[in-house]
Motif scaffolding. Structure first.
Motif, PDB file in Angstrom:
ATOM      1  N   GLU A  46      70.511  18.676  44.903  1.00 46.31           N
ATOM      2  CA  GLU A  46      69.599  17.549  45.136  1.00 46.31           C
ATOM      3  C   GLU A  46      69.615  17.137  46.602  1.00 46.31           C
ATOM      4  N   GLY A  51      66.541  17.254  49.265  1.00 44.43           N
ATOM      5  CA  GLY A  51      66.137  16.077  50.037  1.00 44.43           C
ATOM      6  C   GLY A  51      66.084  16.396  51.535  1.00 44.43           C
ATOM      7  N   ASP A 100      64.460   6.836  48.506  1.00 45.61           N
ATOM      8  CA  ASP A 100      65.770   7.443  48.300  1.00 45.61           C
ATOM      9  C   ASP A 100      66.775   6.762  49.249  1.00 45.61           C
ATOM     10  N   ARG A 130      66.548   6.505  53.366  1.00 46.45           N
ATOM     11  CA  ARG A 130      65.551   5.437  53.478  1.00 46.45           C
ATOM     12  C   ARG A 130      65.261   5.076  54.946  1.00 46.45           C
TER      13      ARG A 130
END
Ligand SMILES: [Zn+2]
Length: 378
Positions: free
Chosen positions: A88, A92, A121, A125
């Protein structure tokens, strides 16, 4: 992706093209080439599998982007997203870098879509908001820029000058250009509400002048130099406008004299000299410039005085000549003769070894301005 990447590292034509592209890329230095090579080797060695390889491929894409090969960067980062083995976090990261590629390619709508998504996220951010802020400033979308700045405020990750009041000032100027004073006033109140902003104060004075509220404008302008002296020229230009229809310019002369004493500037004296000459004549203007030069000599001021006394009758010009030589010698002798190119040390004599940083042969002569080629003067 694996195939495409192997092609890149094995195909001699692609490698040659990569090399010549690299050589052409502006600002690309040796160390960057080294980095590309080592990243390339690392990615190949790890046989395109595992975490290390993914990280290397993300990094390689970034290097492509840095060296101007944005298409390749996009290809690489985009193809990574199709890899089901990505964690993940890696996914990202790849999305973020793809957004950066789009930014670099000028595809702001696609970059915006990516960063809009990423700002939800928590792990990225702030970085996403920073990129969105750049996009909105580029697109002059000031309302969204304000929202981003508000959201970034707690993190303190805002570049110098990226202030909400600047964005309101932008909208204020747009409203003024569109001849909408009501809207302009609304933005002015907002900009001033954001705390000290010299631009908002200058715009506020400008609006007061356009409504012939000269005293209000002066009240706004007077405190600006004490808070921020960088915009004294703009302050004086607006002050002069306030006195256009006023024969009594004593207040202007006083205010500018004080500004010149506190923050000497070669620019503001000639600005006001023209006004003094227009209202009170050439003798008064000469005295005004002479007085300012006695407080703080400047080349621009000296030039202004020479222009004025050239127009004076010979008898009246003579008393100024003594002052002229005094002022010019101050200007010449306050100038250091030598300066160290390493540390900035200045002195009047040549030291072969700099007393500041101890480098040898680091001092060079710093000359007063000399016009080397014939220039047109205006
Ligand atoms: Zn030095």
């Amino acid at each position: 992706m694996v195939g495409r990447f192997s092609l890149l590292s094995e195909n001699p034509h692609r490698t040659d093209a990569l090399r010549s592209d690299r050589a052409r890329a502006k600002g690309l230095n040796y160390s960057l080439n080294e980095k590309v090579q080592s990243t390339l080797e690392l990615a190949t060695e790890t046989n395109d599998t595992g975490k290390k390889s993914t990280e290397s491929r993300i990094a390689l894409g970034n290097l492509f982007r840095c060296s101007g090969e944005v298409g390749r960067a996009i290809d690489l980062h985009q193809s990574l997203l199709g890899d089901p083995s990505l964690s993940e976090e890696q996914h990202g990261k790849s999305v973020f870098e793809l957004g950066m590629d789009f930014m670099r390619a000028g595809l702001f709508d696609r970059a915006e879509a990516i960063f809009m998504d990423l700002k939800n996220d928590p792990s990225c951010r702030d970085s996403a908001l920073q990129q969105l802020l750049q996009i909105y400033q580029h697109e002059k979308d000031w309302l969204n820029a304000i929202d981003c700045t508000e959201a970034l405020k707690p993190s303190g990750k805002i570049r110098r000058g990226e202030t909400i009041s600047q964005f309101y000032c932008e909208m204020l100027q747009e409203a003024l250009t569109a001849n909408n004073p009501v809207l302009a006033n609304r933005f002015l109140v907002k900009a001033l509400g954001e705390g000290s902003c010299p631009r908002a104060a200058l715009l506020s004075a400008q609006m007061a002048i356009s409504e012939q509220r000269y005293q209000d404008a002066l009240n706004i302008l007077r405190p600006i130099p004490t808070e921020d002296s960088r915009y004294n020229t703009q302050v004086v230009e607006l002050m002069i406008e306030c006195f256009e229809d006023n024969e009594n310019i004593l207040e202007l002369i006083d205010a500018v004299g004080q500004m010149h004493a506190d923050h000497p500037s070669g620019e503001i004296i000639p600005l006001v000299s023209g006004m003094v000459r227009k209202k009170q004549g050439i003798v008064a203007a000469s005295r005004f410039v002479q007085g300012s030069l006695r407080v703080r000599p400047s080349l621009r001021g000296l030039h202004e005085l020479l222009v004025l006394i050239a127009d004076l009758p010979e008898k009246e010009a003579k008393p100024y000549l003594h002052d002229l030589s005094g002022i010019s010698s101050q200007l010449v002798f306050c100038h250091p003769s030598y300066k160290c190119v390493q540390c900035g040390f200045t002195g009047s004599e040549l030291h072969w070894r700099c007393p500041g940083c101890h480098h040898w042969e680091a001092l060079s002569a710093c000359e007063l301005p000399v016009v080397h080629s014939k220039q047109t003067t205006h």
